[in-house]
Scaffold this motif. Sequence first.
Motif, PDB file in Angstrom:
ATOM      1  N   ASN A  56      13.223   0.414   2.273  1.00 21.36           N
ATOM      2  CA  ASN A  56      14.196   0.680   3.329  1.00 21.36           C
ATOM      3  C   ASN A  56      14.924   1.995   3.041  1.00 21.36           C
ATOM      4  O   ASN A  56      15.619   2.111   2.032  1.00 21.36           O
ATOM      5  N   PRO A  57      14.770   2.997   3.913  1.00 27.89           N
ATOM      6  CA  PRO A  57      15.372   4.315   3.631  1.00 27.89           C
ATOM      7  C   PRO A  57      16.892   4.308   3.652  1.00 27.89           C
ATOM      8  O   PRO A  57      17.525   5.247   3.165  1.00 27.89           O
ATOM      9  N   HIS A  86      14.396   8.693  -0.144  1.00 28.15           N
ATOM     10  CA  HIS A  86      13.992  10.050   0.227  1.00 28.15           C
ATOM     11  C   HIS A  86      14.313  11.073  -0.870  1.00 28.15           C
ATOM     12  O   HIS A  86      13.861  12.220  -0.805  1.00 28.15           O
ATOM     13  N   LYS A 126       8.391   6.608  -6.046  1.00 30.99           N
ATOM     14  CA  LYS A 126       8.532   5.512  -5.078  1.00 30.99           C
ATOM     15  C   LYS A 126       7.578   4.372  -5.408  1.00 30.99           C
ATOM     16  O   LYS A 126       7.936   3.199  -5.314  1.00 30.99           O
ATOM     17  N   GLN A 127       6.346   4.721  -5.814  1.00 25.98           N
ATOM     18  CA  GLN A 127       5.399   3.662  -6.149  1.00 25.98           C
ATOM     19  C   GLN A 127       5.828   2.926  -7.413  1.00 25.98           C
ATOM     20  O   GLN A 127       5.618   1.718  -7.538  1.00 25.98           O
ATOM     21  N   ASN A 167       6.383   4.380   1.001  1.00 25.63           N
ATOM     22  CA  ASN A 167       7.210   5.079   1.991  1.00 25.63           C
ATOM     23  C   ASN A 167       7.638   4.156   3.112  1.00 25.63           C
ATOM     24  O   ASN A 167       8.730   4.298   3.670  1.00 25.63           O
ATOM     25  N   THR A 168       6.784   3.219   3.491  1.00 21.41           N
ATOM     26  CA  THR A 168       7.107   2.314   4.589  1.00 21.41           C
ATOM     27  C   THR A 168       7.670   0.977   4.102  1.00 21.41           C
ATOM     28  O   THR A 168       8.286   0.255   4.881  1.00 21.41           O
ATOM     29  N   SER A 169       7.457   0.636   2.830  1.00 20.76           N
ATOM     30  CA  SER A 169       7.931  -0.663   2.335  1.00 20.76           C
ATOM     31  C   SER A 169       9.327  -0.597   1.731  1.00 20.76           C
ATOM     32  O   SER A 169       9.931  -1.634   1.471  1.00 20.76           O
ATOM     33  N   GLN A 203       0.817  -1.216   0.000  1.00 22.50           N
ATOM     34  CA  GLN A 203       0.000   0.000   0.000  1.00 22.50           C
ATOM     35  C   GLN A 203       0.847   1.260   0.000  1.00 22.50           C
ATOM     36  O   GLN A 203       0.591   2.178  -0.762  1.00 22.50           O
ATOM     37  N   ASP A 204       1.855   1.321   0.847  1.00 17.52           N
ATOM     38  CA  ASP A 204       2.594   2.571   1.037  1.00 17.52           C
ATOM     39  C   ASP A 204       4.075   2.328   0.768  1.00 17.52           C
ATOM     40  O   ASP A 204       4.766   1.690   1.569  1.00 17.52           O
TER      41      ASP A 204
END
Length: 255
Positions: A101-102, A148, A155-156, A97-99, A94-95
């Motif tokens: 690894n930064p 970032h 990102k998607q 941003n969280t899936s 779904q996201d």
Amino acid sequence: MSTLLEVSDLTKSFKVGYKWLIPQYQRALGPISFKLEQQQTLSIVGNAGSGKTILARILVGAEQRTSGKIILEGQQLEVKNHTQRCCAIRMIFQDANTSLNPRMRIGNLLEEPLKFTTDMCKKDREKIVYHKLQQVGLLPEHAHFYPHMISGGQKQRIAVARALMLDPHIIVADEALSVLDMSVRSQVINLLLKLQYDMGLSYIFVSHNINIVRHISDQVMVLDQGKVIEIGDAEQVFNAPKNQQTSKLLYNLGH
């Protein structure tokens, strides 16, 4: 068209406690049965808590089913054997941003599935990474960026590229467009449709957005409280649902 995936009487129950030292279970899902054909999109819709995400996680091996059969390309998948489906079924979360690894560069993120499932050398893995980036409309240079450093829509696209790394036949998208704004969402939808045409992909699309579901689906399955209340061709489900509960649910999701 050939059947890629066949699910029969799938259920999922969770332990809720004990009574007289006997474990007690509550069924959260099922029994559910459906077929997914080659190069088709099956959308799963329902209210929050209807079991959509649990079903998606079971299909990709992130959650174990309690009972039932999953037959992938004619081969029955064992409950505890995830390697059988690792390459054939991949997931877009779904996201992004969280899936993502930064702390890892995008190229390293995309390489990971190849490291675990192949004996390719670094140079060959990089070639595939660059190719997949181009397939999703990005540049090879993006492999050297950190998450970032790119936009939400990019990102998607990275999340889509990661799902494509092992050349799957089926992609499960769990609310993969819900966090994107309208313009970026349209771009990602068009990308998914193009990839489906170019690569012969089949999609299982989990969503509560009725407009998107109506646009991309060949078949629709409606869940309520873990049970299938209707399944059929998208046009039939939307225009002439057989179940009054389906009509009410679709109306509520569309407003």
